[in-house]
Design a protein around this motif. Structure first.
Motif, short mmCIF file in Angstrom:
data_model
loop_
_atom_site.label_atom_id
_atom_site.label_comp_id
_atom_site.label_asym_id
_atom_site.label_seq_id
_atom_site.Cartn_x
_atom_site.Cartn_y
_atom_site.Cartn_z
N SER A 1 122.15 -51.65 -18.23
CA SER A 1 120.75 -52.08 -18.26
C SER A 1 119.83 -50.93 -17.91
O SER A 1 118.65 -50.96 -18.21
CB SER A 1 120.52 -53.26 -17.32
OG SER A 1 120.84 -52.88 -16.00
N THR A 2 120.36 -49.88 -17.27
CA THR A 2 119.54 -48.72 -16.89
C THR A 2 120.27 -47.45 -17.30
O THR A 2 120.73 -46.69 -16.45
CB THR A 2 119.28 -48.72 -15.36
OG1 THR A 2 119.02 -50.06 -14.94
CG2 THR A 2 118.08 -47.87 -14.99
N PRO A 3 120.40 -47.23 -18.62
CA PRO A 3 121.27 -46.13 -19.07
C PRO A 3 120.76 -44.75 -18.66
O PRO A 3 121.56 -43.82 -18.56
CB PRO A 3 121.29 -46.29 -20.59
CG PRO A 3 120.16 -47.18 -20.93
CD PRO A 3 119.85 -48.00 -19.74
N ASP A 4 119.48 -44.60 -18.41
CA ASP A 4 118.99 -43.28 -18.01
C ASP A 4 119.18 -43.02 -16.51
O ASP A 4 118.94 -41.91 -16.04
CB ASP A 4 117.52 -43.11 -18.39
CG ASP A 4 117.37 -42.99 -19.91
OD1 ASP A 4 118.34 -42.53 -20.55
OD2 ASP A 4 116.33 -43.37 -20.44
N ALA A 5 119.60 -44.04 -15.78
CA ALA A 5 119.92 -43.92 -14.36
C ALA A 5 118.91 -43.09 -13.56
O ALA A 5 119.28 -42.14 -12.88
CB ALA A 5 121.33 -43.32 -14.20
N PRO A 6 117.63 -43.44 -13.60
CA PRO A 6 116.62 -42.60 -12.93
C PRO A 6 116.82 -42.55 -11.42
O PRO A 6 116.57 -41.51 -10.81
CB PRO A 6 115.29 -43.27 -13.28
CG PRO A 6 115.64 -44.65 -13.69
CD PRO A 6 117.01 -44.59 -14.28
N THR A 7 117.30 -43.63 -10.79
CA THR A 7 117.43 -43.58 -9.33
C THR A 7 118.44 -42.53 -8.92
O THR A 7 118.26 -41.84 -7.92
CB THR A 7 117.85 -44.95 -8.74
OG1 THR A 7 119.03 -45.39 -9.42
CG2 THR A 7 116.78 -45.99 -8.91
N GLN A 8 119.50 -42.36 -9.71
CA GLN A 8 120.48 -41.32 -9.40
C GLN A 8 119.90 -39.93 -9.68
O GLN A 8 120.02 -39.03 -8.86
CB GLN A 8 121.76 -41.53 -10.21
CG GLN A 8 122.71 -42.55 -9.58
CD GLN A 8 122.62 -43.91 -10.25
OE1 GLN A 8 121.97 -44.06 -11.27
NE2 GLN A 8 123.26 -44.90 -9.66
N LEU A 9 119.27 -39.80 -10.84
CA LEU A 9 118.76 -38.47 -11.22
C LEU A 9 117.70 -37.97 -10.25
O LEU A 9 117.68 -36.79 -9.89
CB LEU A 9 118.20 -38.51 -12.64
CG LEU A 9 119.27 -38.59 -13.73
CD1 LEU A 9 118.62 -38.71 -15.10
CD2 LEU A 9 120.18 -37.36 -13.70
N TYR A 10 116.83 -38.86 -9.77
CA TYR A 10 115.79 -38.43 -8.84
C TYR A 10 116.39 -37.92 -7.53
O TYR A 10 115.79 -37.14 -6.81
CB TYR A 10 114.79 -39.56 -8.56
CG TYR A 10 113.85 -39.80 -9.71
CD1 TYR A 10 113.31 -38.74 -10.44
CD2 TYR A 10 113.47 -41.10 -10.09
CE1 TYR A 10 112.46 -38.96 -11.51
CE2 TYR A 10 112.62 -41.32 -11.15
CZ TYR A 10 112.11 -40.26 -11.86
OH TYR A 10 111.27 -40.47 -12.90
N GLN A 11 117.58 -38.40 -7.21
CA GLN A 11 118.24 -37.92 -5.98
C GLN A 11 119.06 -36.67 -6.25
O GLN A 11 119.69 -36.13 -5.34
CB GLN A 11 119.18 -38.99 -5.44
CG GLN A 11 118.46 -40.25 -4.99
CD GLN A 11 119.47 -41.30 -4.55
OE1 GLN A 11 120.00 -41.22 -3.45
NE2 GLN A 11 119.74 -42.25 -5.40
N GLY A 12 119.14 -36.26 -7.50
CA GLY A 12 119.92 -35.08 -7.82
C GLY A 12 121.37 -35.40 -8.12
O GLY A 12 122.20 -34.50 -8.25
N VAL A 13 121.69 -36.68 -8.23
CA VAL A 13 123.08 -37.07 -8.51
C VAL A 13 123.33 -36.97 -10.01
O VAL A 13 122.58 -37.51 -10.80
CB VAL A 13 123.34 -38.52 -8.03
CG1 VAL A 13 124.73 -39.00 -8.48
CG2 VAL A 13 123.21 -38.60 -6.51
N THR A 14 124.38 -36.24 -10.36
CA THR A 14 124.69 -36.10 -11.78
C THR A 14 126.09 -36.61 -12.12
O THR A 14 126.46 -36.71 -13.28
CB THR A 14 124.59 -34.63 -12.24
OG1 THR A 14 125.40 -33.84 -11.38
CG2 THR A 14 123.15 -34.14 -12.18
#
Ligand SMILES: [Zn+2]
Length: 329
Positions: free
Chosen positions: A70-83
């Motif tokens: 449902s959230t394929p761009d995963a912004p919450t992870q990316l904003y934390q620097g999680v890749t």
């Protein structure tokens, strides 16, 4: 495209002390780590002065396998620097599925929007990828249609679903829901639009639309045909014309029957008069509405049928009564 990250302290993740350096990224990959101050020409420079430059973090405990669809761009992870995400390590994962009902019930709080159309890890991976691709395609498709038909406020949901390879209704609805939750699209009834899309009329177009609207307003209960109104506004065409449709889509013109349109304001006035007359006489025939509005049978019959359809009136033989007797005008 090459990007140069300059001025930052590079922590490379090996445990070594951070050092000042320029990191060169080419097509999404680290191409080189250069001495500070080196700036290859042609690169887009991102000034990282005062920041740490590090490779992406690995999140060792996540349940993103339940939220990525449902959230394929995963912004919450990316904003934390999680890749990189590790999942399934508390004994929970959305595959393999042996008892769907139990798995669904036990994980609904994580992401109730799954369609659960896979059974194993391969199927899950395919579905995750599909969602991502499909979501982007749907978004791009809406953009293309807006570009082709800039005067249409929204695109038909069914047409979009057809363009998406006649996608399964449930899956398509899910994908649109994702785009809507992200604020990318807005769905209204059977129409979908990008939230950034706005109908903008040029001055000449606006003049024609105003002229058309004025024709229907002043004609009130005896409106012209779309062709007549268009001709008077200086354009060939009928109700399919995009400028005519601007009035229909914005609900200023209402289709009463086939090519018979009334201005919405005129219809309200007609309805008020009709209701007042019915309150007084209890029942009326087609001749009464002709006299009431000074119109011919050509308008009277479709209007009566329209108000039957709106459940203002009910038909008793050739006569009409107020439906429920409580309809306010
Ligand atoms: Zn856990």
């Amino acid at each position: 495209m090459t990007i140069a990250l300059t001025g930052g302290l590079v922590a490379d993740g090996t445990g070594a002390e951070p050092v000042a350096a320029t990191v060169l990224v080419d097509s999404g990959r680290i191409a080189a780590v250069l001495p500070p101050g080196d700036q290859p020409s042609g690169a887009e420079v991102i000034d990282a002065t005062g920041n740490i430059v590090a490779p992406g973090f690995i999140d060792l405990h996540s349940h993103a396998d339940f939220s990525l669809q449902s959230t394929p761009d995963a912004p919450t992870q990316l904003y934390q620097g999680v890749t990189t995400l590790v999942t399934g390590n508390c004994g929970w994962s959305p595959f393999p599925i042996t008892d769907l009902a139990a798995l669904r019930a036990g994980t609904a709080f994580l992401d109730p929007k799954h369609d659960w159309s896979w059974r194993d890890v391969d199927g899950f991976a395919r579905r995750a990828l599909e969602s991502k691709v499909e979501i982007r395609e749907i978004r791009d498709d809406i953009g293309r249609l807006h570009h082709a038909f800039p005067l249409r406020p929204g695109m038909s949901r069914e047409e979009l679903r057809g363009r998406a390879g006649a996608a399964d209704e449930r899956v398509f609805g899910h994908l649109l829901g994702v785009l809507e939750a992200e604020g990318v699209v807005k769905a209204e009834r059977d129409k979908v639009r990008l939230t950034t899309h706005e109908v903008r009329l040029g001055p000449e177009q606006q003049k024609i639309v105003d002229r058309l609207e004025a024709e229907f307003l002043s004609a009130a209960a005896a409106p012209p045909s779309p062709e007549e109104a268009m001709a008077r506004a200086g354009l060939p065409g009928d109700e399919e014309h995009e400028l005519f449709q601007v009035l229909v889509e914005s609900r200023r013109l209402v289709r009463v029957k086939e090519s018979l349109f009334f201005h919405a304001t005129a219809l309200e006035t007609i309805q008020d008069k009709l209701v007042a007359m019915l309150r007084e006489r209890k029942e009326i025939g087609p001749a009464d509405i002709k006299d009431l509005l000074g119109i011919s049978r050509k308008y009277a019959i479709p209007l009566l049928e329209f108000f039957d359809g709106r459940r203002v009136t009910a038909r008793v033989g050739e006569r009409r009564v107020l439906r429920g007797g409580s309809t306010a005008g």
